[in-house]
Write a protein that holds these residues in place. Structure first.
Motif, mmCIF file in Angstrom:
data_model
loop_
_atom_site.group_PDB
_atom_site.id
_atom_site.type_symbol
_atom_site.label_atom_id
_atom_site.label_comp_id
_atom_site.label_asym_id
_atom_site.label_seq_id
_atom_site.Cartn_x
_atom_site.Cartn_y
_atom_site.Cartn_z
ATOM 1 N N GLY A 209 0.805 -1.121 -0.242
ATOM 2 C CA GLY A 209 0.111 -0.159 -0.007
ATOM 3 C C GLY A 209 0.863 1.203 -0.037
ATOM 4 O O GLY A 209 0.532 2.463 -0.671
ATOM 5 N N GLY A 272 3.415 12.035 -9.698
ATOM 6 C CA GLY A 272 2.569 11.122 -8.598
ATOM 7 C C GLY A 272 1.223 11.526 -8.311
ATOM 8 O O GLY A 272 0.963 12.740 -8.612
ATOM 9 N N THR A 273 0.516 10.774 -7.265
ATOM 10 C CA THR A 273 -0.752 11.333 -6.918
ATOM 11 C C THR A 273 -0.690 12.591 -6.381
ATOM 12 O O THR A 273 -1.779 13.520 -6.592
ATOM 13 N N THR A 274 0.218 12.902 -5.311
ATOM 14 C CA THR A 274 0.160 14.106 -4.649
ATOM 15 C C THR A 274 0.044 15.231 -5.517
ATOM 16 O O THR A 274 -0.668 16.432 -5.263
ATOM 17 N N HIS A 302 -6.494 10.360 2.535
ATOM 18 C CA HIS A 302 -4.950 10.380 2.615
ATOM 19 C C HIS A 302 -4.832 11.863 2.549
ATOM 20 O O HIS A 302 -5.528 12.508 2.019
ATOM 21 N N ALA A 304 -2.997 13.676 1.075
ATOM 22 C CA ALA A 304 -2.685 14.153 -0.350
ATOM 23 C C ALA A 304 -4.117 14.653 -0.848
ATOM 24 O O ALA A 304 -4.180 15.283 -1.908
ATOM 25 N N THR A 350 -11.597 9.111 -2.413
ATOM 26 C CA THR A 350 -10.664 8.018 -2.671
ATOM 27 C C THR A 350 -11.452 6.858 -3.276
ATOM 28 O O THR A 350 -12.408 6.525 -2.809
ATOM 29 N N MET A 352 -10.238 3.829 -2.939
ATOM 30 C CA MET A 352 -10.037 2.904 -1.786
ATOM 31 C C MET A 352 -9.230 3.383 -0.634
ATOM 32 O O MET A 352 -8.295 4.097 -1.187
ATOM 33 N N ASN A 354 -6.590 4.153 2.182
ATOM 34 C CA ASN A 354 -5.406 3.316 2.628
ATOM 35 C C ASN A 354 -5.021 3.005 3.619
ATOM 36 O O ASN A 354 -4.061 2.409 4.006
ATOM 37 N N ASP A 379 -9.126 9.751 -6.132
ATOM 38 C CA ASP A 379 -7.931 9.651 -5.727
ATOM 39 C C ASP A 379 -7.657 8.009 -6.096
ATOM 40 O O ASP A 379 -8.206 7.374 -5.234
ATOM 41 N N ALA A 381 -4.905 6.346 -6.132
ATOM 42 C CA ALA A 381 -3.731 5.890 -5.555
ATOM 43 C C ALA A 381 -3.799 4.383 -5.210
ATOM 44 O O ALA A 381 -2.766 3.574 -5.600
ATOM 45 N N GLN A 382 -4.802 3.925 -4.354
ATOM 46 C CA GLN A 382 -5.121 2.486 -3.867
ATOM 47 C C GLN A 382 -5.878 1.833 -4.952
ATOM 48 O O GLN A 382 -5.646 0.602 -4.915
ATOM 49 N N SER A 402 -0.567 6.786 -8.808
ATOM 50 C CA SER A 402 1.012 6.781 -8.960
ATOM 51 C C SER A 402 1.524 5.544 -9.374
ATOM 52 O O SER A 402 1.018 4.508 -9.216
ATOM 53 N N HIS A 404 4.355 4.125 -8.835
ATOM 54 C CA HIS A 404 5.173 3.208 -7.779
ATOM 55 C C HIS A 404 4.173 2.106 -6.790
ATOM 56 O O HIS A 404 4.529 1.132 -6.386
ATOM 57 N N LYS A 405 2.953 2.454 -7.050
ATOM 58 C CA LYS A 405 1.994 1.619 -6.293
ATOM 59 C C LYS A 405 1.550 0.446 -7.399
ATOM 60 O O LYS A 405 0.507 -0.290 -6.994
HETATM 61 N N1 PLP Z 1 -3.725 9.013 -1.952
HETATM 62 C C1 PLP Z 1 -3.735 7.462 -1.214
HETATM 63 C C2 PLP Z 1 -4.905 6.863 -1.045
HETATM 64 C C3 PLP Z 1 -2.476 6.974 -0.869
HETATM 65 O O1 PLP Z 1 -2.462 5.851 -0.333
HETATM 66 C C4 PLP Z 1 -1.338 7.473 -1.219
HETATM 67 C C5 PLP Z 1 0.062 6.985 -0.828
HETATM 68 O O2 PLP Z 1 0.065 6.143 -0.097
HETATM 69 C C6 PLP Z 1 -1.437 8.803 -1.757
HETATM 70 C C7 PLP Z 1 -2.269 9.519 -2.217
HETATM 71 C C8 PLP Z 1 0.047 9.529 -2.116
HETATM 72 O O3 PLP Z 1 0.720 8.827 -3.011
HETATM 73 P P1 PLP Z 1 1.928 9.626 -3.581
HETATM 74 O O4 PLP Z 1 2.961 9.491 -2.328
HETATM 75 O O5 PLP Z 1 2.628 8.473 -4.493
HETATM 76 O O6 PLP Z 1 2.080 10.935 -4.054
#
Ligand code: PLP
Length: 588
Positions: A209, A272-274, A302, A304, A350, A352, A354, A379, A381-382, A402, A404-405
């Motif tokens: 995650g 990335g997501t942020t 999150h 972000a 989101t 999902m 995190n 979002d 990311a998850q 992102s 990398h996930k």
């Molecule tokens: N949103 C969620 C739900 C996340 O789990 C994460 C990272 O754990 C992020 C956003 C931020 O992702 P990143 O650090 O790759 O920008």
């Protein structure tokens, strides 16, 4: 009339080496066209550089039914590849197709040398589609509607199994998948998971995650680019420049296919997501929000996907509101109408969580947001790495994730935006490549995606992300999801037996492969340190969800999160390590 495979082999063998690549074009000329009615989104093969539609005509019933491939493309080379696939697979049963060694055919025709890496990926995508249709047919032979199952594989969406018609049948089809994911074989593809630690054991990685490990093919791809043809993208027209552009834009097309986006131009590369979320807040939010407007989000976000909206609200004089949660950590949809109002300009949620693992009903949220004219930011990311995503079917305005996930490199992410939303969004980073014209007094912008991609992009990482997506598609995202759900069910059952444990979040039906918990008398940080002694890598802390931890009344939790490479043995190792933690702490 299509050639047989033997005829293709013979004609190919008669050609001079330099003429062999052109043979695909000739084969393409011979392929019958697919009627417009079959060129549907459902028949689109994702992961191809060009547009490809593929379907099968199945004659007969049961396991002895015979398959014929009907496919087409806007590229003649791809049509040539389709002719080869048709020659290889036509007239076979589903089981024969699944057992057939198609790579031997490609090898004999030297396809590895004659087509570009992007075309090879597209070819793999077509093969995967045929194999999926064959698998679905076998599942259907066991009493499940094959069309329903097929649609599910391609289009199933966050949480929708709870409400969609035919869901029970689809669950049954999944349960009966005759080719479930083999996590041990998958694990072998991840070098870091095969290394031996100083203790003599292999790592038990339960923190995907935070960031997932990378398969060998992604590592190899990045290395190939660096060693073979690295250059800046969209700059040079020399050989390396063209090759890198093909790789970079090819990755964009793959991502568009993966998300079922309407075009590659809706895919913006970000770090990335942020950053993606901040770009939307600054570029779209500041332009469209006014005092009195409302931004709706949730307490499970999150940071972000929380802080940018909180700050935007302050900057624009808007109000930040939250959708209440149920006690088990799902969005309380019955309360939605009280917080989603005519003043709501933007809903940020989101896919999902995190921390809780909750899978949110995105399609329903978008539908309700449309009723008040709000823009929806998801979002992903998850959710994107673990659940099939369809931005068109869900009608999202924006989606971010992102790399990398998603088994891909760091430093690369994606912002998807509907064409009209990207049109009305301002760029927030200015410089080279994103401009149309620059004058002393003023400048104008290129169209998306260039408008949002100023400067040199993470080129190698973008290409690596394309390879990660190929890997996910070949492995099968629905199967990865099913596998992670099985592991989550197992882990929840076992964890519930631990004395003094509190597991946060909903039941398995509404959650992905993330479990956060606390054990009375053991601080999450201490537990993570003891698990580490047993080579079990889990995360502790607030997981960038402080408002959620406040809502739960705790300052920190331990979190495990699964990916395709985790196994039931990993769950056993976790349980042994928790037992070890109890023994260690009893001696204090
Ligand atoms: N949103 C969620 C739900 C996340 O789990 C994460 C990272 O754990 C992020 C956003 C931020 O992702 P990143 O650090 O790759 O920008």
């Amino acid at each position: 009339m299509l050639l047989t495979l033997d005829e293709i082999f013979n004609e190919f063998a008669d050609l001079d080496r330099q003429d062999q690549p052109l043979y695909l074009l000739e084969l393409g000329d011979e392929l019958p066209e697919l009627p417009d009615s079959a060129r549907t989104a459902e028949n689109r093969v994702h992961g191809c550089q060009s547009q490809v539609w593929l379907t099968t005509d199945i004659q007969g019933a049961g396991e002895s039914a015979i398959f014929t491939i009907a496919a087409d493309s806007d590229s003649n080379i791809v049509r040539g590849l389709i002719a080869i696939l048709a020659a290889a697979y036509n007239g076979k049963t589903a089981r024969e197709i699944l057992e057939y060694d198609i790579d031997a055919v490609f090898h004999r025709l030297n396809l590895q040398q004659h087509i570009t890496p992007q075309r090879r990926n597209g070819l793999r995508g077509m093969v995967d589609r045929v194999l999926t249709l064959a698998r679905m047919h076998l599942v259907a032979c066991n009493g499940v509607d094959s069309q329903d199952s097929g649609r599910d594989t391609d289009r199933n969406r966050v949480g929708s199994h709870v409400t969609r018609p035919g869901a029970a049948k689809i669950e049954q089809a999944r349960a009966e998948d005759p080719f479930p994911l083999n996590p041990d074989a998958i694990r072998q593809q991840f070098p870091v998971l095969c290394r031996v630690l100083p203790s003599g054991s292999r790592p038990i990685f339960l923190d995907s995650g935070a960031s997932a490990q990378k398969p060998q093919c992604v590592i190899d791809k990045e290395r190939e680019v660096e060693e073979q043809y690295y250059a800046n993208a969209h700059r040079g027209t020399y050989q390396f420049g063209l090759r890198i552009d093909e790789g970079f834009e090819g990755a964009r097309s793959k991502i568009a296919g993966f998300l079922n986006a309407p075009s590659a131009d809706t895919i913006i590369f970000t770090p990335g997501t942020t950053i993606g979320l901040n770009m939307i807040a600054a570029g779209w939010g500041r332009r469209h929000l006014q005092p009195g407007d409302e931004i709706l989000t949730t307490v499970m976000e999150h940071h972000a996907n929380f802080v940018p909206w909180q700050q935007l609200a302050r900057q624009c004089g808007a109000t930040l509101k939250l959708i209440p949660l149920t006690p088990d950590g799902r969005l309380d949809m019955e309360q939605l109408d009280f917080v989603l109002t005519r003043r709501t300009r933007l809903l940020a949620v989101t896919g999902m969580s995190n921390m809780l693992g909750t899978i949110n009903p995105i399609r329903e949220l978008v539908r309700r947001a449309r009723g008040v004219g709000a823009c929806v930011v998801v979002d992903g990311a998850q959710s994107v790495p673990h659940l099939p995503t369809d931005v068109l079917a869900d009608d999202m305005d924006f989606l971010v994730f992102s790399g990398h996930k998603l088994y891909g490199p760091t430093g690369i992410g994606v912002l998807y935006g509907k064409p009209e939303r990207l049109e009305e969004m301002d760029p927030v980073i200015f410089g080279g490549h994103m401009i149309s014209e620059v004058h002393i007094e003023n400048s104008s912008w290129s169209a998306a995606p260039a408008k949002f991609e100023a400067g040199t992009m993470p080129i190698v990482q973008a290409i690596g992300l394309g390879t990660a997506i190929d890997w996910v598609q070949q492995t099968g995202l629905s199967r990865i999801h099913k596998h992670e759900q099985d592991l989550t069910t197992l882990a929840m059952e076992r964890l519930k037996t631990v004395p003094g444990i509190t597991i946060y979040g909903p039941g398995v039906a509404d959650r992905g492969g993330i479990i956060s918990f606390r054990i009375d008398g053991i601080h999450p940080e201490d537990l993570a340190a003891i698990l580490d002694q047993k080579d079990v890598f889990a995360r502790h802390g607030h997981h960038c969800t402080m408002p959620l931890h406040d809502w739960l009344g705790v300052s920190a939790t331990t979190r495990i999160s699964f990916a395709a490479y985790n196994t039931a043995d990993d769950v056993r190792a976790l349980m042994d390590a928790i037992q070890f933690a109890f023994e260690r702490l009893a001696k204090r």
